[in-house]
Design a protein around this motif. Structure first.
Motif, PDB file in Angstrom:
ATOM      1  N   GLU A   1       0.832  -1.207   0.000  1.00  0.00           N
ATOM      2  CA  GLU A   1       0.000   0.000   0.000  1.00  0.00           C
ATOM      3  C   GLU A   1       0.867   1.258   0.000  1.00  0.00           C
ATOM      4  O   GLU A   1       0.637   2.190  -0.778  1.00  0.00           O
ATOM      5  CB  GLU A   1      -0.926  -0.007   1.223  1.00  0.00           C
ATOM      6  CG  GLU A   1      -1.960   1.101   1.250  1.00  0.00           C
ATOM      7  CD  GLU A   1      -3.183   0.796   0.405  1.00  0.00           C
ATOM      8  OE1 GLU A   1      -3.974   1.735   0.180  1.00  0.00           O
ATOM      9  OE2 GLU A   1      -3.340  -0.349  -0.031  1.00  0.00           O
ATOM     10  N   ASP A   2       1.870   1.302   0.863  1.00  0.00           N
ATOM     11  CA  ASP A   2       2.731   2.480   0.952  1.00  0.00           C
ATOM     12  C   ASP A   2       3.515   2.701  -0.345  1.00  0.00           C
ATOM     13  O   ASP A   2       3.648   3.843  -0.814  1.00  0.00           O
ATOM     14  CB  ASP A   2       3.706   2.329   2.131  1.00  0.00           C
ATOM     15  CG  ASP A   2       2.995   2.386   3.474  1.00  0.00           C
ATOM     16  OD1 ASP A   2       1.828   2.825   3.501  1.00  0.00           O
ATOM     17  OD2 ASP A   2       3.590   1.977   4.489  1.00  0.00           O
ATOM     18  N   GLU A   3       4.021   1.625  -0.932  1.00  0.00           N
ATOM     19  CA  GLU A   3       4.815   1.752  -2.161  1.00  0.00           C
ATOM     20  C   GLU A   3       3.965   2.247  -3.319  1.00  0.00           C
ATOM     21  O   GLU A   3       4.354   3.166  -4.053  1.00  0.00           O
ATOM     22  CB  GLU A   3       5.459   0.387  -2.487  1.00  0.00           C
ATOM     23  CG  GLU A   3       6.474   0.438  -3.619  1.00  0.00           C
ATOM     24  CD  GLU A   3       5.839   0.172  -4.990  1.00  0.00           C
ATOM     25  OE1 GLU A   3       6.371   0.684  -5.982  1.00  0.00           O
ATOM     26  OE2 GLU A   3       4.812  -0.540  -5.025  1.00  0.00           O
ATOM     27  N   LEU A   4       2.758   1.675  -3.489  1.00  0.00           N
ATOM     28  CA  LEU A   4       1.886   2.079  -4.587  1.00  0.00           C
ATOM     29  C   LEU A   4       1.346   3.496  -4.378  1.00  0.00           C
ATOM     30  O   LEU A   4       1.228   4.269  -5.341  1.00  0.00           O
ATOM     31  CB  LEU A   4       0.723   1.093  -4.722  1.00  0.00           C
ATOM     32  CG  LEU A   4       1.085  -0.311  -5.230  1.00  0.00           C
ATOM     33  CD1 LEU A   4      -0.136  -1.217  -5.195  1.00  0.00           C
ATOM     34  CD2 LEU A   4       1.665  -0.252  -6.638  1.00  0.00           C
ATOM     35  N   TRP A   5       1.028   3.834  -3.148  1.00  0.00           N
ATOM     36  CA  TRP A   5       0.531   5.185  -2.892  1.00  0.00           C
ATOM     37  C   TRP A   5       1.618   6.223  -3.193  1.00  0.00           C
ATOM     38  O   TRP A   5       1.320   7.303  -3.720  1.00  0.00           O
ATOM     39  CB  TRP A   5       0.059   5.325  -1.448  1.00  0.00           C
ATOM     40  CG  TRP A   5      -0.312   6.731  -1.098  1.00  0.00           C
ATOM     41  CD1 TRP A   5       0.350   7.585  -0.283  1.00  0.00           C
ATOM     42  CD2 TRP A   5      -1.441   7.472  -1.597  1.00  0.00           C
ATOM     43  NE1 TRP A   5      -0.277   8.799  -0.217  1.00  0.00           N
ATOM     44  CE2 TRP A   5      -1.384   8.762  -1.017  1.00  0.00           C
ATOM     45  CE3 TRP A   5      -2.478   7.157  -2.474  1.00  0.00           C
ATOM     46  CZ2 TRP A   5      -2.330   9.744  -1.292  1.00  0.00           C
ATOM     47  CZ3 TRP A   5      -3.421   8.140  -2.745  1.00  0.00           C
ATOM     48  CH2 TRP A   5      -3.342   9.415  -2.158  1.00  0.00           C
ATOM     49  N   GLY A   6       2.859   5.917  -2.872  1.00  0.00           N
ATOM     50  CA  GLY A   6       3.943   6.842  -3.176  1.00  0.00           C
ATOM     51  C   GLY A   6       4.036   7.110  -4.674  1.00  0.00           C
ATOM     52  O   GLY A   6       4.216   8.261  -5.100  1.00  0.00           O
TER      53      GLY A   6
END
Length: 409
Positions: free
Chosen positions: A244-249
């Motif tokens: 989630e954090d990687e894709l949101w970035g």
């Protein structure tokens, strides 16, 4: 032989007590005077009377359990019945009889209170079980649901016990609800990984589309596309935290790239509109001189000329638009209100209504003055008072009506 109301000592030293059933020997006395013998056995009676008094105080003034009170009454009754004492033993037995009735009443009260407490406890435990079953069937907030089930167990333990059969049946349902909740929670987390994989795939597709739009210069359509992608992102669910954090970035980076480029272009365009804003600032100052409006027709003409020049000046930067437009709008509203007031003032129908009101009030006052004069001549004090009060009211109304009519002059 020595006697008193409750006993006697005969010549051979035998001591008797008198009761409702007759005399009964309670002892013998050889060592002194008969009065000393009676005094000794009176003290024995006083000891028994003190025990009865103490029991009465405990029954009436404390929460002495009925079973304990009844056991004490039985012992005292036996002691008084066979007592080696001189005194009103029948009175003591009667007091014990009264206490027996009181304790029996207390027993019924305790039983009733216990029944009420058990009924309340049953209601509490039924409520606990019903809530636990709702949690087991419906809740998807696993942490709060599990914590609430633990609280319900503590509430169950704190509640009064009820009959064994009902207690066992309710506890079985409570245990079943806890087990069902645990199984459903386990199944949920077991399927969560599969669900998160689907979310990851959806969000990777969203990110790919967002990155493809990052360099677009079609500002309106692309901004709308980003809003739609954001809505898709929100409804897609959540992947694992790391994914989630990687894709949101990545998504946020693409979005920021586009909107920063758009902001730079808009800022450059807004700078070119600063001259228009200066013109409108001057026009607004000129427009404010129309206030306060004293001639609605002239004010409207002046404002119409200003509006033509305002439109010709062109657009202004966004951060100044609302303030400038709002200032001009206030002046337009003031002119419009002045026009409405002027129309009302010159409205022939309204003036005719005002004149009619004045005429009617003057006629009514003339009639009341005539009535007042006649009442005074006839000495009718009540009619005089009524007419004077009516005249005072109508003269006040006339003043107000005449002021309204004057506004049409």
């Amino acid at each position: 032989m020595s006697t008193d109301p409750w006993g006697r000592v005969d010549d051979d030293g035998t001591v008797y007590v008198r009761t409702a059933e007759g005399e009964r020997a309670v002892g013998s006395w050889k060592a002194g005077e008969p009065e000393e013998a009676l005094a000794y056995f009176h003290r024995k009676f006083d000891e028994l009377a003190g025990q009865v008094t103490l029991l009465e105080q405990r029954v009436r003034g404390t929460d002495l359990p009925p079973a304990q009170a009844e056991a004490t009454i039985v012992k005292l009754r036996e002691a008084i019945t066979d007592a080696h004492a001189v005194g009103d033993l029948d009175a003591l037995l009667n007091r014990l009889n009264t206490l027996t009735e009181l304790v029996a009443q207390r027993r019924e009260e305790v039983k009733a209170a216990r029944d009420v407490a058990r009924a309340e406890a049953k209601g509490i435990k039924e409520r606990i079980v019903a809530e636990a079953e709702r949690i087991a069937d419906d809740t998807t907030h696993w942490k709060t649901g599990g914590e609430r089930l633990r609280q319900l167990i503590e509430e169950w333990k704190a509640a009064e016990r009820i009959d064994r059969v009902t207690e066992a049946a309710l506890w079985k349902r409570l245990s079943a609800a806890r087990t069902a909740f645990a199984k459903r929670r386990k199944a949920y987390f077991a399927g969560l990984d599969e669900q998160r994989e689907g979310v990851r795939s959806t969000k990777e597709r969203i990110v790919t589309e967002a990155e493809a739009l990052a360099s677009s210069t079609d500002w309106g359509a692309t901004a709308s596309a980003y809003r739609e992608l954001m809505q898709e992102w929100k409804t897609a669910g959540r992947a694992s935290r790391e994914v989630e954090d990687e894709l949101w970035g990545r998504f946020k980076g693409a979005q920021d790239q586009f909107f920063q480029a758009r902001s730079a272009v808009f800022a450059e365009r807004d700078a070119s509109l600063a001259a228009n804003a200066e013109i409108k600032e001057q026009l607004l100052v000129e427009a404010e001189k129309i206030l306060p409006v004293t001639d609605a027709r002239a004010a409207r003409g002046a404002l119409r000329n200003l509006l033509e020049r305002w439109e010709a000046a062109g657009p202004v930067p966004r951060e100044q638009r609302d303030r400038l437009e709002g200032g001009l709008r206030k002046i337009d509203e003031a002119v419009r209100k002045a026009e409405e007031t002027e129309w009302k003032r010159s409205n022939p129908e309204a003036r005719a209504r005002a004149q009619n009101t004045v005429d009617q009030l003057r006629k009514s006052i003339a009639q009341l003055e005539g009535r007042l004069a006649k009442a005074r001549e006839a000495g009718r004090d009540k009619d005089v008072k009524d007419s004077e009060e009516a005249l005072t009211a109508r003269r006040s109304w006339l003043e107000e009506a005449e002021r309204t009519l004057a506004e049409f002059s």
